[in-house]
Design a protein around this motif. Structure first.
Motif, short mmCIF file in Angstrom:
data_model
loop_
_atom_site.label_atom_id
_atom_site.label_comp_id
_atom_site.label_asym_id
_atom_site.label_seq_id
_atom_site.Cartn_x
_atom_site.Cartn_y
_atom_site.Cartn_z
N SER A 256 -12.10 -9.02 11.02
CA SER A 256 -12.80 -7.45 11.16
C SER A 256 -11.80 -6.69 11.18
CB SER A 256 -13.92 -7.43 12.13
OG SER A 256 -14.60 -6.26 11.95
N ALA A 257 -10.89 -6.42 11.99
CA ALA A 257 -9.74 -5.53 12.05
C ALA A 257 -9.08 -5.44 10.96
CB ALA A 257 -8.99 -5.84 13.27
N ALA A 258 -8.55 -6.53 10.40
CA ALA A 258 -7.85 -6.53 9.31
C ALA A 258 -8.65 -6.05 7.93
CB ALA A 258 -7.28 -8.14 8.84
N THR A 259 -9.91 -6.04 7.95
CA THR A 259 -10.54 -5.56 6.74
C THR A 259 -10.58 -4.03 6.79
OG1 THR A 259 -12.46 -5.50 8.13
CG2 THR A 259 -12.10 -7.35 6.41
N ASN A 260 -9.88 -3.30 7.84
CA ASN A 260 -9.74 -1.80 7.84
C ASN A 260 -8.70 -1.41 7.13
OD1 ASN A 260 -12.13 -1.18 9.69
ND2 ASN A 260 -10.93 -2.13 11.31
N SER A 261 -7.76 -2.44 6.57
CA SER A 261 -6.82 -2.14 5.87
C SER A 261 -7.25 -2.04 4.43
CB SER A 261 -5.58 -3.14 5.77
OG SER A 261 -6.11 -4.24 5.28
N ILE A 262 -8.43 -2.30 4.14
CA ILE A 262 -8.88 -2.23 2.62
C ILE A 262 -8.85 -0.82 2.22
CG2 ILE A 262 -11.00 -2.54 1.47
CD1 ILE A 262 -11.78 -4.93 2.93
N PRO A 263 -9.27 0.26 2.96
CA PRO A 263 -9.02 1.65 2.34
C PRO A 263 -7.82 1.82 1.95
CG PRO A 263 -10.73 1.46 4.12
CD PRO A 263 -9.94 0.25 4.10
N VAL A 264 -6.65 1.47 2.74
CA VAL A 264 -5.34 1.71 2.54
C VAL A 264 -4.86 1.12 1.15
CG1 VAL A 264 -2.84 1.78 3.22
CG2 VAL A 264 -4.67 2.17 4.81
N ALA A 265 -5.39 0.08 0.91
CA ALA A 265 -4.72 -0.85 -0.21
C ALA A 265 -5.59 -0.31 -1.20
CB ALA A 265 -5.17 -2.17 0.00
N THR A 266 -6.87 0.09 -1.19
CA THR A 266 -7.65 0.76 -2.00
C THR A 266 -6.75 2.15 -2.56
OG1 THR A 266 -9.87 -0.22 -1.43
CG2 THR A 266 -10.00 1.52 -2.94
N ILE B 211 0.71 -15.29 12.63
CA ILE B 211 1.15 -14.43 11.68
C ILE B 211 0.78 -15.06 10.28
CG2 ILE B 211 3.30 -13.42 10.65
CD1 ILE B 211 4.88 -13.73 13.42
N LYS B 212 0.83 -16.23 9.91
CA LYS B 212 0.33 -16.65 8.71
C LYS B 212 -1.30 -16.33 8.43
CE LYS B 212 1.78 -20.69 7.80
NZ LYS B 212 1.99 -22.08 7.63
N GLY B 213 -2.07 -16.25 9.36
CA GLY B 213 -3.40 -16.01 9.38
C GLY B 213 -3.48 -14.58 9.13
N THR B 214 -2.73 -13.63 9.64
CA THR B 214 -2.76 -12.31 9.50
C THR B 214 -2.41 -11.89 8.03
OG1 THR B 214 -2.24 -11.83 11.87
CG2 THR B 214 -2.16 -10.00 10.24
N PHE B 215 -1.28 -12.49 7.68
CA PHE B 215 -0.81 -12.36 6.29
C PHE B 215 -1.83 -12.73 5.31
CE2 PHE B 215 1.23 -14.17 2.55
CZ PHE B 215 1.89 -13.10 1.96
N LEU B 216 -2.53 -13.88 5.41
CA LEU B 216 -3.58 -14.27 4.66
C LEU B 216 -4.57 -13.12 4.83
CD1 LEU B 216 -3.72 -18.16 5.21
CD2 LEU B 216 -2.79 -17.14 3.31
N LEU B 217 -5.18 -12.49 5.81
CA LEU B 217 -6.16 -11.42 5.64
C LEU B 217 -5.64 -10.42 4.91
CD1 LEU B 217 -7.21 -11.74 9.37
CD2 LEU B 217 -8.62 -12.11 7.54
N ILE B 218 -4.38 -10.06 5.08
CA ILE B 218 -4.19 -8.69 4.16
C ILE B 218 -3.99 -9.12 2.81
CG2 ILE B 218 -2.00 -7.21 3.93
CD1 ILE B 218 -3.41 -7.06 6.43
N VAL B 219 -3.73 -10.36 2.29
CA VAL B 219 -3.99 -10.74 0.72
C VAL B 219 -5.35 -10.74 0.46
CG1 VAL B 219 -3.53 -12.65 -0.73
CG2 VAL B 219 -1.70 -12.15 0.98
N ALA B 220 -6.34 -11.23 1.27
CA ALA B 220 -7.56 -11.05 1.01
C ALA B 220 -8.14 -9.76 0.78
CB ALA B 220 -8.49 -11.90 2.05
N CYS B 221 -7.66 -9.03 1.88
CA CYS B 221 -8.14 -7.41 1.61
C CYS B 221 -7.57 -6.93 0.46
CB CYS B 221 -7.62 -6.73 2.95
SG CYS B 221 -8.20 -7.32 4.48
#
Length: 269
Positions: free
Chosen positions: A12-22, A89-99
């Motif tokens: 849920s915290a990683a999804t907050n990077s969606i606005p930045v990527a958007t 770290i790998k899980g966080t990276f996958l979350l960033i790719v998904a976002c």
């Protein structure tokens, strides 16, 4: 795959990077602009920096654990051991790719709605192609069809909730907001999910929450609202600069309208 390596709170915290990527994608597509000499531009830049700092804290700092709110969780759940090594770290990276891919989808909704103004039609098309793609991926990765069966448990409730609210209602509401206020505004409300996820995962699932996830989430939320403040400030400046021009146009046209009305009245007499 990312949730298996991290936790629901980190997801849920990683999804907050969606606005930045958007915002970055909209900037590349010239749907957004940044003026570094203005306060709004500096606020956007600060928002991007805070979000990146939050992502790095989540990836590289776990911190002490916080006890769950409920000793006996509502749903039976065995919390997995949280790793701070390469798997985390790998899980966080996958979350960033998904976002990032989700951000691209939000940006592409704007030209999509220009071609298909009917938001229900656009939602139906997205659900149809999403179902076809998910079916192909599921067949490729899970050949044992006995695991496809659904029982009267929390899994069935999750599928129903995801189908009606997490997909159908979510897509329609996001399409409506993207058409009204733009793609960046849609993604700005994702920080609320972190608050709900921390409470629900700790109370209903008995999940252990890490301090690093909370600190990273706070930085992400601060960066998002800094970006939102800069966006609103730009909108206020545009409205303020546009109002005098409209008043001038109305003032220039009003004598002309009065003259036309006088000529019409004279002809009628």
């Amino acid at each position: 795959m990312s949730l298996k390596r991290t936790s629901a709170t980190v997801g849920s915290a990683a999804t907050n990077s969606i606005p930045v990527a958007t915002f970055l994608l909209a900037l590349l597509l010239r749907m957004e602009s940044v003026k570094l000499r203005s306060r709004s531009g500096l606020a956007k830049l600060a928002g991007v920096t805070l979000c990146l700092a939050g992502v790095l804290i989540i990836a590289f700092y776990a911190g002490p654990s916080i006890r769950p709110l409920a000793r006996n969780p509502v749903f039976a759940h065995k919390p997995h051991s949280v790793s701070t090594g390469s798997e985390w770290i790998k899980g966080t990276f996958l979350l960033i790719v998904a976002c990032a891919t989700l951000s691209l989808w939000i940006v592409l909704q704007v030209p999509l709605l220009k071609e298909y103004p009917n938001k229900l039609m656009a939602t139906a098309l997205q659900c149809l192609f999403g179902a076809l793609q998910s079916f192909v991926v599921a067949v490729a990765f899970e050949r044992d069809f006995t695991k496809w069966k659904l029982g009267l448990d929390i899994g069935l409730l999750a599928v129903i909730y995801s189908a009606f609210l997490g997909t159908g209602a979510l897509m329609y509401l996001q399409a409506w907001c993207a058409e009204m206020r733009g793609p960046v505004f849609v993604a700005m409300w994702s920080p609320l999910a972190l608050v709900f996820t921390i409470f629900c995962s700790s109370f209903f699932l008995g999940e252990i929450v890490r301090l690093g996830s909370i600190l990273g989430g706070i930085l992400l939320i601060g960066g998002l609202y800094s970006l939102l403040w800069g966006k609103i400030k730009e909108m206020d400046i545009k409205i303020t600069s546009a109002v005098p021009g409209e008043i001038q146009v109305q003032a220039d046209e009003s004598p002309r309208h009065q003259k036309i009305e006088e000529e019409e009245l004279t002809s009628q007499v």
